[in-house]
Motif scaffolding. Structure first.
Motif, mmCIF file in Angstrom:
data_model
loop_
_atom_site.group_PDB
_atom_site.id
_atom_site.type_symbol
_atom_site.label_atom_id
_atom_site.label_comp_id
_atom_site.label_asym_id
_atom_site.label_seq_id
_atom_site.Cartn_x
_atom_site.Cartn_y
_atom_site.Cartn_z
ATOM 1 N N SER A 1 0.863 -1.182 0.000
ATOM 2 C CA SER A 1 0.000 0.000 0.000
ATOM 3 C C SER A 1 0.899 1.231 0.000
ATOM 4 C CB SER A 1 -0.894 0.009 1.249
ATOM 5 O OG SER A 1 -1.662 1.199 1.306
ATOM 6 N N VAL A 2 0.535 2.222 -0.798
ATOM 7 C CA VAL A 2 1.306 3.457 -0.876
ATOM 8 C C VAL A 2 0.465 4.608 -0.351
ATOM 9 C CG1 VAL A 2 2.213 5.189 -2.485
ATOM 10 C CG2 VAL A 2 2.888 2.811 -2.717
ATOM 11 N N LEU A 3 1.065 5.428 0.494
ATOM 12 C CA LEU A 3 0.419 6.631 1.010
ATOM 13 C C LEU A 3 1.191 7.834 0.487
ATOM 14 C CD1 LEU A 3 0.629 4.330 3.517
ATOM 15 C CD2 LEU A 3 -1.101 5.871 4.420
ATOM 16 N N GLY A 4 0.503 8.738 -0.190
ATOM 17 C CA GLY A 4 1.167 9.873 -0.802
ATOM 18 C C GLY A 4 0.576 11.198 -0.367
ATOM 19 N N VAL A 5 1.398 12.218 -0.409
ATOM 20 C CA VAL A 5 0.978 13.600 -0.145
ATOM 21 C C VAL A 5 1.411 14.430 -1.348
ATOM 22 C CG1 VAL A 5 1.192 15.614 1.361
ATOM 23 C CG2 VAL A 5 1.293 13.294 2.339
ATOM 24 N N ALA A 6 0.440 14.982 -2.052
ATOM 25 C CA ALA A 6 0.736 15.774 -3.241
ATOM 26 C C ALA A 6 1.142 17.191 -2.861
ATOM 27 C CB ALA A 6 -0.472 15.818 -4.167
ATOM 28 N N GLU A 7 1.942 17.813 -3.705
ATOM 29 C CA GLU A 7 2.249 19.230 -3.522
ATOM 30 C C GLU A 7 0.959 20.029 -3.688
ATOM 31 O OE1 GLU A 7 4.780 21.123 -2.768
ATOM 32 O OE2 GLU A 7 6.252 19.525 -2.499
ATOM 33 N N PRO A 8 0.804 21.141 -2.951
ATOM 34 C CA PRO A 8 -0.389 21.972 -3.096
ATOM 35 C C PRO A 8 -0.620 22.352 -4.555
ATOM 36 C CG PRO A 8 0.921 22.706 -1.233
ATOM 37 C CD PRO A 8 1.743 21.665 -1.939
ATOM 38 N N ALA A 9 -1.849 22.242 -4.999
ATOM 39 C CA ALA A 9 -2.268 22.594 -6.361
ATOM 40 C C ALA A 9 -1.765 21.609 -7.416
ATOM 41 C CB ALA A 9 -1.833 24.015 -6.729
ATOM 42 N N CYS A 10 -1.207 20.462 -6.979
ATOM 43 C CA CYS A 10 -0.691 19.474 -7.940
ATOM 44 C C CYS A 10 -1.353 18.114 -7.775
ATOM 45 C CB CYS A 10 0.815 19.324 -7.794
ATOM 46 S SG CYS A 10 1.782 20.768 -8.257
ATOM 47 N N ALA A 11 -2.518 18.078 -7.151
ATOM 48 C CA ALA A 11 -3.135 16.795 -6.809
ATOM 49 C C ALA A 11 -3.417 15.937 -8.037
ATOM 50 C CB ALA A 11 -4.423 17.023 -6.020
ATOM 51 N N GLU A 12 -4.017 16.511 -9.059
ATOM 52 C CA GLU A 12 -4.363 15.733 -10.241
ATOM 53 C C GLU A 12 -3.122 15.266 -10.979
ATOM 54 O OE1 GLU A 12 -7.260 14.476 -11.098
ATOM 55 O OE2 GLU A 12 -7.969 15.348 -9.203
ATOM 56 N N LEU A 13 -2.132 16.153 -11.093
ATOM 57 C CA LEU A 13 -0.895 15.779 -11.764
ATOM 58 C C LEU A 13 -0.189 14.666 -11.006
ATOM 59 C CD1 LEU A 13 1.194 16.258 -13.972
ATOM 60 C CD2 LEU A 13 2.211 18.059 -12.534
ATOM 61 N N ALA A 14 -0.183 14.763 -9.675
ATOM 62 C CA ALA A 14 0.459 13.729 -8.863
ATOM 63 C C ALA A 14 -0.226 12.382 -9.047
ATOM 64 C CB ALA A 14 0.449 14.139 -7.388
ATOM 65 N N ARG A 15 -1.559 12.380 -9.086
ATOM 66 C CA ARG A 15 -2.308 11.139 -9.286
ATOM 67 C C ARG A 15 -1.996 10.518 -10.645
ATOM 68 N NH1 ARG A 15 -6.829 10.410 -5.779
ATOM 69 N NH2 ARG A 15 -7.001 12.132 -4.270
ATOM 70 N N GLN A 16 -1.925 11.372 -11.660
ATOM 71 C CA GLN A 16 -1.642 10.885 -13.007
ATOM 72 C C GLN A 16 -0.244 10.285 -13.087
ATOM 73 O OE1 GLN A 16 -2.081 13.851 -16.127
ATOM 74 N NE2 GLN A 16 -0.597 12.778 -17.414
ATOM 75 N N ARG A 17 0.741 11.014 -12.556
ATOM 76 C CA ARG A 17 2.119 10.527 -12.605
ATOM 77 C C ARG A 17 2.293 9.269 -11.763
ATOM 78 N NH1 ARG A 17 5.777 16.090 -12.091
ATOM 79 N NH2 ARG A 17 5.396 16.856 -14.215
#
Length: 511
Positions: free
Chosen positions: A434-450
């Motif tokens: 299981s992976v737990l991630g924290v995206a940079e502010p304002a980059c949530a969608e990009l982080a999910r895609q990458r």
């Protein structure tokens, strides 16, 4: 010998030993202050072997009180000054501390935390000028000779970080300081002209051993800051005090890159950057080199070794032993299989206080075996693969959570702030990730895609079954991810997903 005396015997009298926003002290001034502090502690009844807790932000006074306790024959214990009183109480009870040195605002709360002790410690207020207070006692004290101790007698305690469970008190001998500068001199080229700055605090072994002890032992200048580190604060300290060697942790290096202060720090005259505390992601190493023109030296050490035992100065992430460090590989084991190693060095601790099971598991005849595991390559260098419980077999193949974290961090790039992978057990009883991630502010969608693209590029047996996006990961005061909490976070996220599915199902039925 006496560890405090040995630390202070090298520096030139007029040279700056410690500098900070509150002032500067020379080696001659520090020797005098520590000898007076030793006399003050002795006058208060501190005897050989008594534990003295130093519980305050980093400062010159902190160092004087800490080394003074050792000078008097006591055992110094540095504690995180931000520790809640509910957590300090058990430490006081377990240590049976004879005294605790603190700032005035903390004294009343500490008294409350110590009420369960059969013999409460003496509360010494650092800023008290009354004749019976700390400053008054220092003023009255006459410098005393250091109390002679056996090299194997205890000199200090360091608490483990608590990333995987309840922190343990690690007991270090007087001899620990004699070669505390081996890594700094042998790998970093430390001289008395250097100025060392650690963003971590002195209660943390990383800063205490590799910056303060190594710096004093080499006659260099140590830079201290009572404020908690942020990217901006580190930038200010570097600009003001001009360190030549900077010790920090991966999380803060990452934050400094994103805050835009890395380039200025790189141009300030720092000649060596060191990272430790947890694995340095390749993406952070590469980003730092691009921003500053300098590579980060990655180090590996523990509270039990005080100083860094392994280091990596190349891009492959593989570690070599630091000077005076011996590595023993379990006999008969396949080198390609991740295994615990045994380490021997002059800075290896005596062991744990009142933890017989952990003592048996981790210490043997001067050797220490950390809970972390490594793969040994043909060239003898070691690849860090995580802790014992970070290694799991999936589809018959070993998988390290560190490998997965680093691959996905590289895939997400600057859209990701934090990541942690954890092994979990499925409802069928199988091992999974299981992976737990924290995206940079304002980059949530990009982080999910990458993240999704990065997972697709992983070998099938390394692909996580779940990805949970959180606002933040739990961290220890030393800047490490609290891995003991990750499975609970995973389970909570699973429960939230189930509740959401049930809610949608109920809504459809109502419609």
């Amino acid at each position: 010998m006496n560890a405090a005396q040995n630390l202070l015997e090298t520096g030139r009298d007029a040279a700056s030993a410690i500098t900070s926003a509150e002032g500067d002290i020379s080696y001659s001034g520090l020797r005098d202050a520590v000898a007076r502090a030793g006399a003050a502690w002795k006058a208060m009844g501190i005897a050989a072997g008594d534990r003295v807790i130093v519980f305050a932000p980093d400062s010159i006074d902190w160092v004087v009180a800490y080394l003074g306790a050792i000078w008097a024959g006591g055992v110094a214990v540095g504690i995180n000054s931000r520790l809640p009183m509910a957590e300090l109480g058990p430490i006081l009870v377990e240590s049976e501390a004879a005294a605790i040195w603190c700032e005035g605002a903390q004294a009343a709360a500490i008294c409350g935390a110590a009420v369960t002790m059969s013999k409460p410690p003496r509360i010494v207020v650092a800023t008290s000028e009354h004749e019976t207070g700390w400053l008054g006692r220092l003023e009255q004290a006459q410098p005393m000779p250091a109390v002679a101790r056996d090299p194997e007698d205890p000199a200090l305690w360091i608490g483990t970080s608590g990333t995987t469970g309840r922190p343990k008190a690690t007991v270090h001998a007087q001899r620990v300081v004699l070669h505390a500068h081996a890594f700094a001199q042998g790998v970093l080229g430390l001289t008395e002209q250097d100025r060392l700055y650690a963003s971590s605090k002195l209660f943390f072994a990383y800063a205490l051993g590799n910056s303060l002890f190594a710096g004093l032992r080499a006659g260099a200048t140590v830079i201290l800051d009572r404020d908690w580190p942020t990217p901006q604060r580190v930038g200010e300290m570097v600009a003001r005090f001009g360190p030549t060697v900077l010790f920090s942790v991966p999380t803060l290096y990452h934050k400094m890159l994103h805050a835009g202060v890395a380039a200025a720090i790189g141009a300030s005259g720092v000649r060596r950057f060191v990272s430790a505390g947890e694995a340095l992601p390749p993406v952070v190493r590469q980003g730092w080199q691009q921003a500053t023109g300098q590579a980060i030296i990655s180090g590996y050490g523990t509270s039990e070794t005080l100083c860094l035992m392994l280091y990596c100065d190349c891009d492959d992430g593989r570690f070599a032993a630091t000077p005076m460090t011996q590595i023993r590989w379990p006999e008969g084991d396949d080198a390609s299989t991740p295994r615990r190693i045994w380490i021997r060095s002059p800075t290896v601790a005596l062991g744990y206080w009142c933890r017989p099971q952990a003592q048996t598991d981790g210490f043997s005849d001067g050797w220490f075996s950390p809970g972390d595991v490594f793969v040994r390559h043909a060239d003898g260098r070691l690849e860090f693969t995580g802790r014992n419980d970070d290694m799991i077999k999936i589809a018959g193949q070993w998988v390290s959570t560190v490998w997965v974290e680093q691959a996905l961090a590289a895939a997400c790039g600057d859209s990701l702030q934090q990541i942690a992978a954890v092994s979990v057990t499925t409802a069928d009883g199988l091992a999974a990730l299981s992976v737990l991630g924290v995206a940079e502010p304002a980059c949530a969608e990009l982080a999910r895609q990458r993240m999704a693209e990065g997972i697709d590029r992983l070998p099938k047996h390394r692909r996580p079954r779940w990805v949970h996006w959180l606002d933040a990961l739990p961290m220890t005061p030393t800047g490490k991810v609290q891995r003991r909490c990750l499975r609970e976070l995973h389970q909570a996220a699973i429960e939230d997903m189930r509740a959401e599915v049930l809610g949608r199902s109920a809504a459809k039925q109502d419609a």
